[in-house]
Write an enzyme that holds these catalytic residues in place. Sequence first.
Site, PDB file in Angstrom:
ATOM      1  N   HIS A 314       2.506  -5.732   7.239  1.00 39.97           N
ATOM      2  CA  HIS A 314       2.820  -4.391   7.740  1.00 39.97           C
ATOM      3  C   HIS A 314       1.840  -4.046   8.858  1.00 39.97           C
ATOM      4  O   HIS A 314       0.673  -4.421   8.806  1.00 39.97           O
ATOM      5  CB  HIS A 314       2.691  -3.351   6.619  1.00 39.97           C
ATOM      6  CG  HIS A 314       3.399  -2.073   6.940  1.00 39.97           C
ATOM      7  ND1 HIS A 314       2.827  -1.089   7.699  1.00 39.97           N
ATOM      8  CD2 HIS A 314       4.646  -1.645   6.650  1.00 39.97           C
ATOM      9  CE1 HIS A 314       3.676  -0.096   7.836  1.00 39.97           C
ATOM     10  NE2 HIS A 314       4.793  -0.405   7.216  1.00 39.97           N
ATOM     11  N   ASP A 371      10.194  -3.355   1.737  1.00 33.86           N
ATOM     12  CA  ASP A 371      11.468  -4.101   1.718  1.00 33.86           C
ATOM     13  C   ASP A 371      11.503  -5.221   0.692  1.00 33.86           C
ATOM     14  O   ASP A 371      12.545  -5.848   0.530  1.00 33.86           O
ATOM     15  CB  ASP A 371      11.723  -4.679   3.114  1.00 33.86           C
ATOM     16  CG  ASP A 371      12.021  -3.567   4.104  1.00 33.86           C
ATOM     17  OD1 ASP A 371      11.397  -3.523   5.167  1.00 33.86           O
ATOM     18  OD2 ASP A 371      12.871  -2.716   3.771  1.00 33.86           O
TER      19      ASP A 371
END
Length: 437
Positions: A314, A371
């Site tokens: 991320h 996700d």
Amino acid sequence: MFTTAAKIGTAELRYGDKTLTLPVLEGTEGERAIDIRTLRDETGLTTLDYGFKNTASCQSSITYLDGEHGILRYRGYPVEELAAKSRFVEVAYLLVHGKLPDRGERDRFSALLTRHSMLHEDMTQFFKNYPEHAHPMAILSAMVVSLSTFYPELARERLHEEEELDVTTTRLLSKLRTIAAFSYKKSIGEPFVYPRHDLKYCANFLNMMFSSPVRPYEIKPEVERAMNVLLILHADHEQNCSTSTVRLVGSAKVNLYASVAAGICALWGPLHGGANQEVLEMLEGILKSGGDVKRVMERAKDKKDPFRLYGFGHRVYKTYDPRARVIKQTCKDVLAAVKTQDPLLAIALELEERVLQDDYFLERRLYPNVDFYSGIIYRAIGIPANMFTVMFAIGRLPGWIAQWKESQEDPEFKIQRPRQVYTGPREQHYVPISMRD
Ligand code: SDX
């Protein structure tokens, strides 16, 4: 009322014989930024920052992220608390209005969502001409921008008056959900199931997706709860790629619907919201190859291989994504509720365990993101992989609306037009083709 960061000091930039003193601003949670708005005028210099890794594009009071400590708050409320105690409609109101609704405000907002849940009947004809295999993200973006043709007042609407803000917000929130369900029905060749006025937001969506004239659908409370949790966890995430797209398009004074349609396209990317579909396809690939998670890990480390470990890493979180932690638990709850074992969950758990012990990923601080587990829940509910990013868009919509509105109200509002460092040829002159052979 727009809140700006306080000036707490200065930074000096020395270049050649010049020293430029620049203000340093500090936000509510101690984030500091050098304000370089005078840089080019005073020095002729611009800054180059691929991916805007070091660049704040705006001041915002909507969402706070702390990537080092895995903190995410909407208008100051920890997302874990909202996921455990609130509902998506209430969180949508919080993001857009900046406060939790009282009972009257919530009931009015909910009534508007119900009133605006239908599509204009002419719009339902659009679905007939898409090919059956059309990706629902393409349909979603096209339908959202087309909404402004059926509701031309939207293209002119200001969002300052409460009344207009709530009508525009609820119309988009409600119709996006209907468009999503209709695109699914289209893809499986079943008739559309229209929204019902007696069902709440998530239950209505589940009913439109899975009931049919010949097959009633039982809405399990645990599934409806999980849907609320997932949509809450996806509702906003400060200046991510798709939200920045909505702000950038909106900065040209484009209406909200066209700005959101652009955000949907940005979200579709496999490095962004499209990752949840990629994760599921990656896990299915591991299952088909006999469950060997080590192979995908080796591919992910191989610089010659473009493959990335989807669902990990991320730009901001350099620790466990707080949303992934909640989703992982919700995963187990939903699988228990629908009484299915999913071999992909066991593979996902093993992959996470191995990654979190592997130096390559630990050195780069690559942890599961939002996700990684969400697709396993959607799959357990019966939602196909090509609809996963549509679910992300339904969740993210209140955040896009809130961020678009805040950008339009920013006293420093300007059209977004970055500069560049030109590296092309110097001046040259045209020669006729006869001299070019
Ligand atoms: C979302 O921004 C947001 O807030 C987004 C989001 C939201 O709510 O809006 O949180 C939603 O988009 C979550 C992310 C979903 N994407 C994926 O799961 C795709 C896989 N992840 C990566 O592509 C990547 O981690 C990104 C895109 C998420 C972040 O990329 P960055 O910040 O540009 O990091 P990078 O590409 O510079 O990587 C740094 C290093 C590199 O290695 P080195 O060059 O240092 O050797 O880490 C490696 C990368 O190769 N790396 C990975 C990896 N992610 C980063 N290696 C293997 N697999 C990965 N997933």
